[in-house]
Structure formats: structure tokens, C-alpha cells
Design a protein around this motif. Structure first.
Motif, short mmCIF file in Angstrom:
data_model
loop_
_atom_site.label_atom_id
_atom_site.label_comp_id
_atom_site.label_asym_id
_atom_site.label_seq_id
_atom_site.Cartn_x
_atom_site.Cartn_y
_atom_site.Cartn_z
N GLU A 251 0.84 -1.21 0.00
CA GLU A 251 0.00 0.00 0.00
C GLU A 251 0.87 1.26 0.00
OE1 GLU A 251 -0.11 -2.35 2.31
OE2 GLU A 251 -2.16 -3.17 2.49
N LEU A 252 1.91 1.25 0.82
CA LEU A 252 2.81 2.41 0.87
C LEU A 252 3.62 2.50 -0.42
CD1 LEU A 252 3.87 4.81 2.47
CD2 LEU A 252 5.56 3.28 3.52
N ASN A 253 4.06 1.35 -0.93
CA ASN A 253 4.78 1.34 -2.20
C ASN A 253 3.98 2.02 -3.30
OD1 ASN A 253 6.77 -0.11 -0.92
ND2 ASN A 253 6.47 -2.00 -2.06
N VAL B 21 8.90 0.64 -11.94
CA VAL B 21 8.37 -0.03 -10.75
C VAL B 21 9.18 0.45 -9.55
CG1 VAL B 21 9.86 -2.07 -11.04
CG2 VAL B 21 7.72 -2.26 -9.75
N VAL B 22 8.47 0.70 -8.45
CA VAL B 22 9.07 1.34 -7.27
C VAL B 22 8.75 0.53 -6.03
CG1 VAL B 22 9.05 3.41 -5.81
CG2 VAL B 22 8.86 3.63 -8.31
N ALA B 23 9.72 0.36 -5.16
CA ALA B 23 9.48 -0.28 -3.87
C ALA B 23 10.23 0.47 -2.78
CB ALA B 23 9.90 -1.74 -3.89
N VAL B 24 9.63 0.54 -1.61
CA VAL B 24 10.29 1.15 -0.45
C VAL B 24 10.16 0.22 0.74
CG1 VAL B 24 9.82 3.49 -1.26
CG2 VAL B 24 8.22 2.40 0.30
N TYR B 25 11.14 0.28 1.60
CA TYR B 25 11.14 -0.51 2.84
C TYR B 25 11.46 0.46 3.96
CZ TYR B 25 12.99 -3.82 6.38
OH TYR B 25 13.25 -4.51 7.53
N LEU B 26 10.56 0.55 4.94
CA LEU B 26 10.73 1.47 6.05
C LEU B 26 10.79 0.70 7.37
CD1 LEU B 26 9.42 3.41 3.83
CD2 LEU B 26 8.67 4.78 5.76
#
Length: 291
Positions: free
Chosen positions: A122-124, A264-269
Motif C-alpha cells: 500500500e505504501l509502495n 516499478v518502485v518499492a520502499v522498505y521502512l
């Protein structure tokens, strides 16, 4: 001759003892937590985010015996935690500690399952929408074709693996080892869209937590702006000069100057208490239909 008594001599003298007590003042400090509708919060405050901290209001109440009570009241306003923010894992979460050891110490890849668990889709998606819009504004400025977020949902899971890995091993080379009981790629059925990754771009940063970015829309904006600053703004001048492709302009060239159709984008927090540790992975490429 007898002496006559005077009236004063016939008076009876009495004495009175008056008692006094020192008045007492009691100080009371009180904090009231309410939601944005003004309703008193009775649930654990950990389920809420602070919106505003109230000013201290002083009131004095006088008792019948002369004592006083001075109350200092502060009313804080909270809102229910954003569900996306609420699900960001803390740095002491066993799953975070496990993957940090897995990648950083044991040089072992993050699986699809772990990526889904650790990197929130969802955040990605929120970050991808904002970042891609900023990228297309830059592309438009330099007469480059627009790029679109891939419709390959499996690619989103695959790039999420890299977003997690680069937090603990910042390298374009993936960890060497893999777990035998985990899945590391996803098969496409005939007729399905598959995005080929033509470039890979990675970054890491810290974002200080604030009242504003405890809403996922605002946090996504902050992450996307940070990515744009790292990948695009810091490399713009070098990329548009006569300098060759290099570490000083490679991200810009990969994301802005390529003719790839998809991104395509991904984030890890990870929640560190006072800040978020953020790692990101961005790939550009072209879709094709699996035969």
C-alpha cells in the motif's frame, strides 16, 4: 471606716484563646487526551497519533475551609493511527532483526514471502504514484516520452525484495545465498504481462518523524521527494553535461533519459523511534507478453 469597692473591682476577667490554621494550596497537573471530535480517549494512547499539544490552562478552586486547589490542565488532541503507518515494523521487531542478520551477516537473499511481509504494497503504491508523477514532469521538461507504472503486479513483489536487501547490504549485487524452502521469482503464465528490468536504482535515507508524516499520504510524499532529490535533482547537472555515464549521473540517465516505457518502485521502512530508516529500489524497463 470600710473602703467602698468600685465597680471595676467587681468585674470578672475572662480570657479567650483564638486558634488559627494556615491555609493550604494543592497543585494538580492534569492531561486530557481527546480525539479530533473532542471525545475523551479511553483506549490505550499508543493506538493514536498526536495532532496537537494543548496550552496549559490554570484554574483555582477555593474550598469552604479556605484551602485552594490549583489545577494545571493540558488538553492534547489525537487521531487514530493511520493503518499503513501502524503496520510499519519497529527496528526491534523479531522479523526485522531476523532479516537484518540474514542479509547483513549470512549474505542470504530476501524471499518473495519476506518482501510481502516487510515491504508494504500500500505504501509502495502511494510512493510510486507521487514519484512517477515527478519523474514525468522532469521527462516532459526535456522532451522525453512519458513513463508509466507497470501493470505487472509480480514485478512489484520482485523489486520489493531488493528494497529490503539494500537496507542491510547496499550493493547492486544481490546476496549470494538463498534459502532452499523459499521462493525468489514468480512465473508468468502465457498471456501475462512481464516487465523486463532494464535498470536498477537503489537508495537509502533517514526521515525524521513528525506529526505531519504520521499520515501515510504525507509520509509517501516525503519519501518520494527524498528519492527525487537523490536520484534526479542531485544528478541533473552532470547528466545534462558532456560528462560520460557515471556514478554521478547514472540514476538520472536510467530514470529520465532512458526510452523505457515502464517503472516499478518499492520502499522498505523501519521505525527507529525518532526516525524512519528508508531504503528504495526503482527499476525501469519494458513490458512484454509472456508466450
Amino acid at each position: 471606716m470600710a473602703r467602698r469597692s468600685t465597680s471595676n473591682e467587681n468585674k470578672i476577667h475572662t480570657s479567650f484563646t483564638e486558634s488559627y490554621r494556615k491555609t493550604v494550596n494543592n497543585d494538580i497537573e492534569k492531561t486530557i487526551n481527546v480525539d479530533q471530535d473532542g471525545q475523551l480517549i479511553t483506549e490505550p494512547i499508543s493506538e493514536y497519533d498526536l495532532v496537537s499539544e494543548g496550552e496549559v490552562v490554570k484554574t483555582i478552586e477555593k474550598m469552604s475551609n479556605g484551602d485552594t486547589t490549583t489545577t494545571y490542565t493540558k488538553t492534547n488532541i489525537y487521531r487514530s493511527k493511520d493503518s499503513i503507518i501502524k503496520n510499519i515494523l519497529k527496528n526491534n521487531d523479531p522479523r526485522v532483526m531476523e532479516v537484518a542478520n540474514q542479509v547483513g551477516v549470512n549474505n542470504t537473499r530476501v524471499s518473495i514471502r519476506q518482501a510481502e511481509e516487510l515491504s508494504r504494497i500500500e505504501l509502495n503504491n502511494k510512493v510510486a504514484d507521487i514519484f512517477t508523477d515527478m519523474v514525468n514532469q522532469e521527462r516532459r521538461l526535456y522532451k522525453k516520452p512519458m513513463i508509466q507504472i507497470t501493470n505487472d503486479e509480480k514485478a512489484k513483489k520482485e523489486i520489493a525484495m531488493r528494497a529490503v536487501e539494500v537496507m542491510y547490504q547496499f550493493s547492486h549485487t544481490a546476496p549470494s545465498n538463498m534459502k532452499s524452502d523459499e521462493q525468489y521469482w514468480l512465473e508468468r503464465l502465457p498471456g501475462e504481462t512481464e516487465m523486463g528490468f532494464g535498470t536498477e536504482n537503489i537508495s537509502g535515507a533517514y526521515i525524521v518523524k513528525s506529526i505531519e508524516n504520521q499520515l501515510s499520504d504525507n509520509l509517501a510524499r516525503d519519501v518520494a521527494k527524498g528519492m527525487f532529490s537523490q536520484y534526479i535533482e542531485s544528478e541533473r547537472k552532470s547528466a545534462h553535461s558532456d560528462e560520460p555515464y557515471s556514478n554521478e549521473n547514472g540514476h538520472y540517465r536510467n530514470i529520465i533519459m532512458t526510452d523505457h516505457s515502464d517503472i516499478v518502485v518499492a520502499v522498505y521502512l523501519v521505525d527507529n523511534g525518532y526516525s524512519y530508516h528508508v531504503s528504495t529500489a526503482v527499476a525501469t524497463g519494458t513490458n512484454f507478453i509472456e508466450s
